[in-house]
Each structure stands twice: as structure tokens, then as C-alpha cells.
Scaffold this active site. Sequence first.
Site, PDB file in Angstrom:
ATOM      1  N   ARG A 214       2.710   9.387   4.344  1.00 50.60           N
ATOM      2  CA  ARG A 214       3.552   8.989   5.472  1.00 50.60           C
ATOM      3  C   ARG A 214       4.924   9.644   5.340  1.00 50.60           C
ATOM      4  NH1 ARG A 214       2.610   5.344   9.161  1.00 50.60           N
ATOM      5  NH2 ARG A 214       0.883   4.523   7.928  1.00 50.60           N
TER       6      ARG A 214
ATOM      7  N   THR B  85       9.867  10.197   9.838  1.00 55.68           N
ATOM      8  CA  THR B  85       9.190   9.898  11.104  1.00 55.68           C
ATOM      9  C   THR B  85       8.204   8.745  10.989  1.00 55.68           C
ATOM     10  OG1 THR B  85       7.347  11.422  10.678  1.00 55.68           O
ATOM     11  CG2 THR B  85       9.341  12.350  11.682  1.00 55.68           C
TER      12      THR B  85
ATOM     13  N   ASP C  63      -3.906  -3.995  -2.984  1.00 57.12           N
ATOM     14  CA  ASP C  63      -3.987  -2.546  -2.831  1.00 57.12           C
ATOM     15  C   ASP C  63      -5.295  -2.059  -3.440  1.00 57.12           C
ATOM     16  OD1 ASP C  63      -3.694   0.334  -3.609  1.00 57.12           O
ATOM     17  OD2 ASP C  63      -1.715   0.077  -2.695  1.00 57.12           O
TER      18      ASP C  63
ATOM     19  N   ASP D 202      -5.009   0.777  -6.163  1.00 49.77           N
ATOM     20  CA  ASP D 202      -4.492   0.313  -7.441  1.00 49.77           C
ATOM     21  C   ASP D 202      -5.549  -0.494  -8.193  1.00 49.77           C
ATOM     22  OD1 ASP D 202      -2.021   1.508  -7.287  1.00 49.77           O
ATOM     23  OD2 ASP D 202      -1.055  -0.209  -6.357  1.00 49.77           O
TER      24      ASP D 202
END
Length: 209
Positions: free
Chosen positions: A104, A108, A200, A203
Amino acid sequence: MSTVHVFDHPLIQHKLSIMRDEKTGPKEFRELLTEISTLMAFEVTRDLPLKEVVVKTPICETRTNMIAGKKLAIVPILRAGLGMVDGIRSLVPTAKVGHIGLYRDPKTLEPVEYYCKLPADAEEREILLVDPMLATGGSSSAAIGFIKKRGCTNIKLVSLIAAPEGIARVQEDHPDVDIFVAHVDEKLNEHGYIVPGLGDAGDRLFGTK
């Protein structure tokens, strides 16, 4: 609008419950993800076309059915999607595997492709895009877009858990892509994590947290 397929098989739900438990370690988490992916693949491939062939059994010749040459490709979104590949390939060992990596952009906030390697004949294959968590839908939607730019038109999205927000995003951006999930959870929290979710996935899969 695309179709959302939610698998309610008892074995899938049982294994998913163990994966959600915070006490489940990386080894068992990986094994369970592989097992669930295999069970899901059984249904995801239900519409593969068949052709009639003749085989000779030890008793006689008979007409029977085999898959009619439909070619598959499994494309995990790095890195958590890697945990779903082996389970699917155990059922479809001839499927080729591509990879797509996204990050990401901090300014933006839009997904940016940093790696994409697909089979040379990907546009002729049915693509199973795999990622355990469909949260905001931003990464999955972007990955579908990047794959479409390479000429692929037959794409299915396969995830373990989805949030309603992620489903809505993918359906809005790609109404031609069916979505397959083991469970649709309640919502996203303020940090973009699925609630109740399982944390997650990357992870927990690789023991990096």
C-alpha cells in the site's frame, strides 16, 4: 453481480474454529489452512467440465468421465496466500502456480503491484486467486485488476474469512468474479482487521509475530 459461496461444511467450520483460537501455534495453523483449502477446492472446482472417455478395466471396457482439459492456475497474494496453495494442489496437482505481491502506497493508500509472475498461458486458464483474509477488499480487488490486465478473464477469488465490506468492494469493482469463503464475519474494526477474525494470517502462518 457475482455470487458469494459460503461453505458451511462441519469439517471446515470445526477446523476454522481451531484456527481462530489465539493459542493455536504456527505449525497447527499452517496444517489447518492446508486442510481447509483442500476441502474448499473440492467445491470451487465443482463446475469443471467433463468429457466421456473409454477405459479398459480388469473386467471390460467402459465409458466414463474425465475432466475435459480445463486448465487451472493458482495465484496466491503474497504472503499469506502461500498457505493455501498446497491444499489446492493436492487435489489438482497439474495446476500451475503464479504469484502476485502488493503493497500500500503510504501517500495515496492505493495498492501497488511490486511482483507478478503468472503462467505463460494464464489467459487460457481458470485463475484461482487465493488469500486467507478478505478484509477491506482493496488488495484483492487490485490483484484481480492486475491479473485482468494480463488478459485473464476467468477468475475466482478464494478466501478463508471475509468481511462484508470486502465482499462489497470486490463485487462493486469486479461483478464478474465469484467469491468463495469459509465464513463471512461481522465487520471490520477501526484498524481494518476482520472481527472476530483470526488476527494477521501471515504472521500466524509464518510465526513472525
